[in-house]
Write a protein that holds these residues in place. Sequence first.
Motif, PDB file in Angstrom:
ATOM      1  N   LEU A  25      31.936  33.894  52.182  1.00  0.00           N
ATOM      2  CA  LEU A  25      32.971  33.067  51.573  1.00  0.00           C
ATOM      3  C   LEU A  25      32.921  33.140  50.048  1.00  0.00           C
ATOM      4  O   LEU A  25      33.960  33.300  49.382  1.00  0.00           O
ATOM      5  N   PHE A  26      31.712  33.046  49.475  1.00  0.00           N
ATOM      6  CA  PHE A  26      31.574  33.144  48.027  1.00  0.00           C
ATOM      7  C   PHE A  26      31.965  34.533  47.525  1.00  0.00           C
ATOM      8  O   PHE A  26      32.532  34.677  46.435  1.00  0.00           O
ATOM      9  N   THR A  27      31.669  35.559  48.316  1.00  0.00           N
ATOM     10  CA  THR A  27      32.051  36.920  47.935  1.00  0.00           C
ATOM     11  C   THR A  27      33.561  37.070  47.907  1.00  0.00           C
ATOM     12  O   THR A  27      34.119  37.695  46.998  1.00  0.00           O
ATOM     13  N   VAL A  28      34.238  36.505  48.915  1.00  0.00           N
ATOM     14  CA  VAL A  28      35.703  36.544  48.946  1.00  0.00           C
ATOM     15  C   VAL A  28      36.279  35.843  47.715  1.00  0.00           C
ATOM     16  O   VAL A  28      37.207  36.349  47.069  1.00  0.00           O
ATOM     17  N   GLY A  29      35.717  34.684  47.374  1.00  0.00           N
ATOM     18  CA  GLY A  29      36.187  33.964  46.188  1.00  0.00           C
ATOM     19  C   GLY A  29      35.961  34.755  44.912  1.00  0.00           C
ATOM     20  O   GLY A  29      36.834  34.802  44.034  1.00  0.00           O
ATOM     21  N   GLY A  30      34.789  35.386  44.803  1.00  0.00           N
ATOM     22  CA  GLY A  30      34.497  36.197  43.625  1.00  0.00           C
ATOM     23  C   GLY A  30      35.435  37.381  43.496  1.00  0.00           C
ATOM     24  O   GLY A  30      35.894  37.716  42.396  1.00  0.00           O
ATOM     25  N   GLU A  31      35.738  38.026  44.617  1.00  0.00           N
ATOM     26  CA  GLU A  31      36.658  39.169  44.585  1.00  0.00           C
ATOM     27  C   GLU A  31      38.052  38.730  44.155  1.00  0.00           C
ATOM     28  O   GLU A  31      38.727  39.430  43.388  1.00  0.00           O
ATOM     29  N   HIS A  32      38.481  37.563  44.640  1.00  0.00           N
ATOM     30  CA  HIS A  32      39.808  37.063  44.270  1.00  0.00           C
ATOM     31  C   HIS A  32      39.879  36.782  42.771  1.00  0.00           C
ATOM     32  O   HIS A  32      40.886  37.120  42.110  1.00  0.00           O
ATOM     33  N   ILE A  33      38.820  36.199  42.220  1.00  0.00           N
ATOM     34  CA  ILE A  33      38.806  35.907  40.775  1.00  0.00           C
ATOM     35  C   ILE A  33      38.818  37.206  39.975  1.00  0.00           C
ATOM     36  O   ILE A  33      39.554  37.333  38.987  1.00  0.00           O
ATOM     37  N   VAL A  38      40.128  39.422  35.906  1.00  0.00           N
ATOM     38  CA  VAL A  38      39.426  40.462  35.152  1.00  0.00           C
ATOM     39  C   VAL A  38      40.097  41.825  35.282  1.00  0.00           C
ATOM     40  O   VAL A  38      40.242  42.553  34.304  1.00  0.00           O
ATOM     41  N   PHE A  39      40.539  42.171  36.494  1.00  0.00           N
ATOM     42  CA  PHE A  39      41.016  43.525  36.768  1.00  0.00           C
ATOM     43  C   PHE A  39      42.394  43.766  36.177  1.00  0.00           C
ATOM     44  O   PHE A  39      43.282  42.918  36.279  1.00  0.00           O
ATOM     45  N   GLY A  40      42.548  44.941  35.558  1.00  0.00           N
ATOM     46  CA  GLY A  40      43.855  45.379  35.053  1.00  0.00           C
ATOM     47  C   GLY A  40      43.883  46.894  34.994  1.00  0.00           C
ATOM     48  O   GLY A  40      43.190  47.494  34.170  1.00  0.00           O
ATOM     49  N   TRP A 114      32.573  42.379  50.155  1.00  0.00           N
ATOM     50  CA  TRP A 114      33.328  42.700  48.938  1.00  0.00           C
ATOM     51  C   TRP A 114      34.242  43.899  49.170  1.00  0.00           C
ATOM     52  O   TRP A 114      35.433  43.855  48.860  1.00  0.00           O
ATOM     53  N   VAL A 115      33.681  44.984  49.717  1.00  0.00           N
ATOM     54  CA  VAL A 115      34.462  46.201  49.921  1.00  0.00           C
ATOM     55  C   VAL A 115      35.603  45.943  50.907  1.00  0.00           C
ATOM     56  O   VAL A 115      36.744  46.371  50.681  1.00  0.00           O
ATOM     57  N   ALA A 116      35.309  45.244  52.002  1.00  0.00           N
ATOM     58  CA  ALA A 116      36.334  44.986  53.015  1.00  0.00           C
ATOM     59  C   ALA A 116      37.471  44.144  52.448  1.00  0.00           C
ATOM     60  O   ALA A 116      38.658  44.463  52.640  1.00  0.00           O
ATOM     61  N   VAL A 117      37.130  43.066  51.742  1.00  0.00           N
ATOM     62  CA  VAL A 117      38.166  42.191  51.170  1.00  0.00           C
ATOM     63  C   VAL A 117      38.956  42.924  50.092  1.00  0.00           C
ATOM     64  O   VAL A 117      40.184  42.774  49.992  1.00  0.00           O
ATOM     65  N   ALA A 118      38.259  43.734  49.268  1.00  0.00           N
ATOM     66  CA  ALA A 118      38.945  44.492  48.219  1.00  0.00           C
ATOM     67  C   ALA A 118      39.923  45.497  48.819  1.00  0.00           C
ATOM     68  O   ALA A 118      41.037  45.681  48.298  1.00  0.00           O
ATOM     69  N   LEU A 119      39.538  46.115  49.929  1.00  0.00           N
ATOM     70  CA  LEU A 119      40.444  47.060  50.587  1.00  0.00           C
ATOM     71  C   LEU A 119      41.645  46.339  51.199  1.00  0.00           C
ATOM     72  O   LEU A 119      42.778  46.841  51.151  1.00  0.00           O
ATOM     73  N   LEU A 120      41.420  45.178  51.775  1.00  0.00           N
ATOM     74  CA  LEU A 120      42.539  44.414  52.334  1.00  0.00           C
ATOM     75  C   LEU A 120      43.491  43.938  51.240  1.00  0.00           C
ATOM     76  O   LEU A 120      44.708  43.868  51.444  1.00  0.00           O
ATOM     77  N   HIS A 121      42.920  43.601  50.087  1.00  0.00           N
ATOM     78  CA  HIS A 121      43.764  43.173  48.968  1.00  0.00           C
ATOM     79  C   HIS A 121      44.553  44.348  48.410  1.00  0.00           C
ATOM     80  O   HIS A 121      45.750  44.220  48.088  1.00  0.00           O
ATOM     81  N   GLY A 122      43.898  45.493  48.259  1.00  0.00           N
ATOM     82  CA  GLY A 122      44.592  46.732  47.909  1.00  0.00           C
ATOM     83  C   GLY A 122      44.687  47.085  46.442  1.00  0.00           C
ATOM     84  O   GLY A 122      45.047  48.213  46.110  1.00  0.00           O
ATOM     85  N   SER A 123      44.386  46.170  45.529  1.00  0.00           N
ATOM     86  CA  SER A 123      44.603  46.426  44.097  1.00  0.00           C
ATOM     87  C   SER A 123      43.705  47.545  43.572  1.00  0.00           C
ATOM     88  O   SER A 123      44.167  48.444  42.853  1.00  0.00           O
TER      89      SER A 123
END
Length: 311
Positions: A25-33, A38-40, A114-123
Motif C-alpha cells: 500500500l505504501f509503495t502504491v502511494g509512493g509511486e502515485h506521488i 516528480v516525474f516529467g 512498484w514495477v507492477a503499479v508503474a506499468l498499470l499506470h503507464g506513464s
Amino acid sequence: MEKFKAILNLVQKQQTTLSFGFVALFTVGGEHIFSSVVFGCPCSSWNFLYGCVFLLVPSLVLLLLGYLLSRKTWRLLTGCCMNTSKIFKMNNICGTVKVLVQITVNALVAPLTWVAVALLHGSYYECAMTGFNNTAYIHKVCDGKSKCFQDFHKLPCDGKSSLSASDREDVLLAIRAQSQVLGWMLIASIMAVALAFTCVTRCCSPISFLQFKFWMSYMHQENELFESLATEHAKNLAQQNVRSFFESTEAPTMETPDNKAWEKISALYKFSTKDYYYSTLHKYVESCGENHKKSRWSGECDLKNPSSELC
C-alpha cells in the motif's frame, strides 16, 4: 471487548500478510506521488533512459532497503567475517541459502509492487518507449499515421507534437495498453510463482500442518518474550551499574550470558524431527538442563553432544 480481542487475535495470526499489504500500500502511494509530482518526461532523446530510470531504479532502491531493514539479514551476517564457519560450514550452507531466499522473498514485495503499479499506470513505460529507437516498433505503433515517426519522442508532451490530438492520443493509448498488459502479466506471474513456491515448501515440510502452526506460534511468542526480557535485563543491569557509580558502591553480581552463549543461540537453525527443538534457544536450554545453570551461561555446553558431562 470480546469482539476487540477477536480482531487482535486475527491481526496477530495474519501479521505477515498484513505487513506485506502495508508495504504494498505504501509503495502504491509512493509511486502515485512520484508519477504526479516528480516525474516529467523530457520529450527528447533522453526519453528511454529517463523512463527506465523511474521504472526500475526505485524498485532497486526498495529491494536494497528491504535487505537493509530485515532482521534476518543482520542475524545472518553479524560476525560472519570473524567466524566464517557460521555461513560457509558444509552443514550450514543449506540453512544459509534458505534464509537468503526468505529474506529475498520478503524484500521483493515492495520493488515488484512498484514495477507492477508503474506499468498499470503507464506513464514511465510511455515515456521510455517513445524514446526507443527501433524502426519496426515505431512503425507498428504509429500504424501509418503521418509525421508520427519524426515526432515520436515528442508524443508524451502535449503541444510539442505536430500530430493531431486524436492521432497522438491513439498512439499513446496503444503504448499504455502494452504497459498495462505487461503489468497484469507481471502480477499474474508473481501470484503463480508465489503459489508454486508455497506448495513446494509445504510439500517438503518435515512436519504436519498443525505442528507447523504451533512452531510459528512458538517462534512468535519466543521472539516477543526474548525482546521483552532482554530489554528488562539490560535495563536492570544499566540501573545497577549507574547506581553503583553514583553511590560509589560495589555493584552486586548479575549473571549475563557470555559471548559463546549469545553466539550459540544466534546461530541458524533447521527443524529436525529427531529432537523436536523449535529454535536454537530451545535447543540450548534443553541440552544444557536446569541443573547446570553455571555451565549454560559460560557457553560450555556442547549442543552437538547434549549427553556430555556439562549437560
